[in-house]
Every structure is written in C-alpha cells, then in structure tokens.
Design an enzyme around this catalytic site. Structure first.
Site, short mmCIF file in Angstrom:
data_model
loop_
_atom_site.label_atom_id
_atom_site.label_comp_id
_atom_site.label_asym_id
_atom_site.label_seq_id
_atom_site.Cartn_x
_atom_site.Cartn_y
_atom_site.Cartn_z
N ASP A 143 -0.32 -5.51 3.18
CA ASP A 143 0.19 -4.26 2.62
C ASP A 143 1.49 -4.54 1.87
O ASP A 143 2.36 -5.25 2.37
CB ASP A 143 0.44 -3.25 3.74
CG ASP A 143 0.57 -1.83 3.21
OD1 ASP A 143 0.54 -1.64 1.98
OD2 ASP A 143 0.71 -0.91 4.03
N HIS A 213 -8.36 0.47 -5.24
CA HIS A 213 -7.05 1.00 -4.88
C HIS A 213 -5.95 0.43 -5.77
O HIS A 213 -5.05 1.16 -6.19
CB HIS A 213 -6.76 0.68 -3.41
CG HIS A 213 -5.46 1.21 -2.91
ND1 HIS A 213 -5.16 2.57 -2.92
CD2 HIS A 213 -4.36 0.58 -2.42
CE1 HIS A 213 -3.94 2.74 -2.42
NE2 HIS A 213 -3.44 1.55 -2.12
#
Length: 294
Positions: A143, A213
């Site tokens: 992330d 994404h």
C-alpha cells in the site's frame, strides 16, 4: 512560519486509534474549542503518543474564520457513482487520531481524550488499526507505492505559507470493508489486473486496464497526495482505513469520483471487492492555529 501537526508525518508507528466526535450542542463552540486546544503538541511526547487533530471544515470556519481555504467542505452527502455504487457520507465534527509504538499507551490516552470531551462531545466512531506484513494492506498488495518520501510529502500535504490555513492540511478519512473471500478467490493474475500492479514487488503494469485501481487513482492525473493507510478490524470484519492528506481538497475528491466511475464512465474494479462504509473530510490546522483556540 507556521508548524504542521507532527503526527501527520509520524511514520513507523505500529498502533493507531481513530476517535471521531460529534458536538452535543452545536452552539457550544467555545467550550469545544477549549477542549481541542488542550490536546496540543506538548502532549504528543507523553508516553510516545502522536496526535493528529482534525475538525469538520464548516466548524473550523466558525471557530477560526479565514484560517482555511474557502473551498474546503465536509463529506456532507453521499457520492453516488455508476452501477449503484455509493460512497456514504458519515461526516463528524472532530477527529483525534492517536498513533504510537504500543496500544496500551494509546488506550490510556484515548480514554483520557474521551473523558475530557464528555461534557461537550460524544464519541461517535472508534477504530483501531495496525500494520500488516510491514507495508501491505489486507489484499496482500503493498500500500502506498506512489507515496512521496518524507522530504517531498510536506509539499503535497500542507497548505503553503502565505495562504489561508498555512501548514494545515485537508484530510480524507474512509473505512473500506474488504470482501476477503471474494478477493482471495481470484487468481493472482486477476488480482494484479484489478490493482494495476504486480503483487510480489508492486511494479506498475505497462498495459494496466482502465478499470484498475492504479489507473483510476493516477496521481499524475488528479494531483499528488500523502497517504497513511492502515489495516483495521478483526478476523471476520476487516479492511483498510484510508487516510489521505492534501494541500487541496480537489485531488482527493476527484480520485473518489474517478473510482466511482464519474470521470470517464469506468468504475474502479477494486470497489467490487472492498466497500466504503464511512467517509469524512477534516481540516487539520497548524499547531499555531490550534493554540489560538485556547
């Protein structure tokens, strides 16, 4: 010169608590301001706890007129995207985000904050979070691959000197609940197409799909932000706390609209496996602005 809240950039902390409050009486601004002012920088060194204090933009505008960009507003209505996808608005009046090396210290400090606020505000939402496999979220992917370094981050996250709200930041806080079973049923190759990156080493795909994404949140398109995302939850109910800072609200809002399919008609495929269940914007004032409340 104005000073940003140090907790914004306090990387490496292993325990987090997000406390969101609502005023008991919307007219009691002065009493609330006094409580907020008491949670200031000197207390961040007590027991190794870092604080980030955010206030609903409309409320901050009442407390400190002119100390924030004029176009910043709360997450006051649901964001309705295509295919019946919705990002819910759950705006609260204030956020106190605590982080540190051990949860026992955070627990004690969080109880103190809740007790201090008891006569002016109620605790409406409480979430705890923790790192997973160093820097991965619960999808198994790294992330924050596009996150700026700590040297670069202030330039993205903080309002420049000479502007209203200097050294402050716009914070987007969202809780995303993961459908882990559906996600883990996907082959790794399909997960990578959904994310737009390789899973093992987070290399961006050369031919990433428009629905990925990465494509739907491309910072080269929408503007740079500084993220402090963390996993939250337990074995059965878990996901990601999205914590995004920006000097302007527009990059954050445009990314949300893009994910929802409102920019080019393509919805972020990751939203088929993780769903937002909360959404708030907060203004994170400078240390000096917080001090003026006292």
């Amino acid at each position: 010169m104005y000073t940003p809240q140090a907790g914004i950039f306090a990387l490496g902390t292993s325990s987090h608590a997000y406390l969101e409050f609502d005023l008991l009486d919307a007219q009691h601004h002065a009493a609330f301001a006094s409580k907020i002012a008491a949670i200031r920088e000197p207390r961040t060194t007590t027991g190794g706890v870092n604080f980030v204090i955010g206030v609903r933009p409309e409320l901050w505008r009442t407390l400190m007129p002119g100390d924030m960009p004029a176009d910043v507003s709360g997450f006051n209505k649901d964001l309705n995207g295509i295919e019946s996808f919705t990002m819910p608005a759950t705006q609260h009046d204030a956020l106190v985000w605590l982080s540190g090396s051990a949860y026992d210290v955070l627990f004690d400090m969080a109880r103190t904050v809740v007790k201090d606020f008891a006569d002016v505000a109620k605790l409406s939402d409480e979430t705890t979070s923790w790192p997973y496999q160093h820097d991965r979220d619960l999808t198994g992917f790294i992330d924050g691959s596009e996150n700026p370094s700590l040297l670069e981050a202030p330039g993205y996250a903080l309002i420049p000197e000479g502007q209203p709200g200097a050294a402050g930041s716009v914070l987007l806080l969202q809780k995303w609940k993961h459908n882990t079973s559906a996600w883990e049923a996907l082959p790794v190759q399909e997960q990578e197409l959904t994310m737009g990156r390789t899973k093992a080493d987070s290399i961006e795909l050369e031919d990433k799909p428009e629905y990925s994404h990465v494509a739907r949140t491309d910072q080269d398109t929408f503007g740079n932000i500084f993220r402090r995302n963390m996993p939250y939850g337990d074995v059965q109910d878990h996901g990601t706390m999205f914590v995004g800072f920006s000097a302007e609200q527009q990059p954050l809002q445009k990314m949300l609209e893009s994910m929802a399919g409102l920019v080019n008609g393509t919805r972020d495929a990751l939203t088929r496996y993780t769903a937002p269940i909360t959404g708030s914007y907060y203004f994170v004032p400078s240390v000096e602005s917080l001090g003026k409340l006292g």
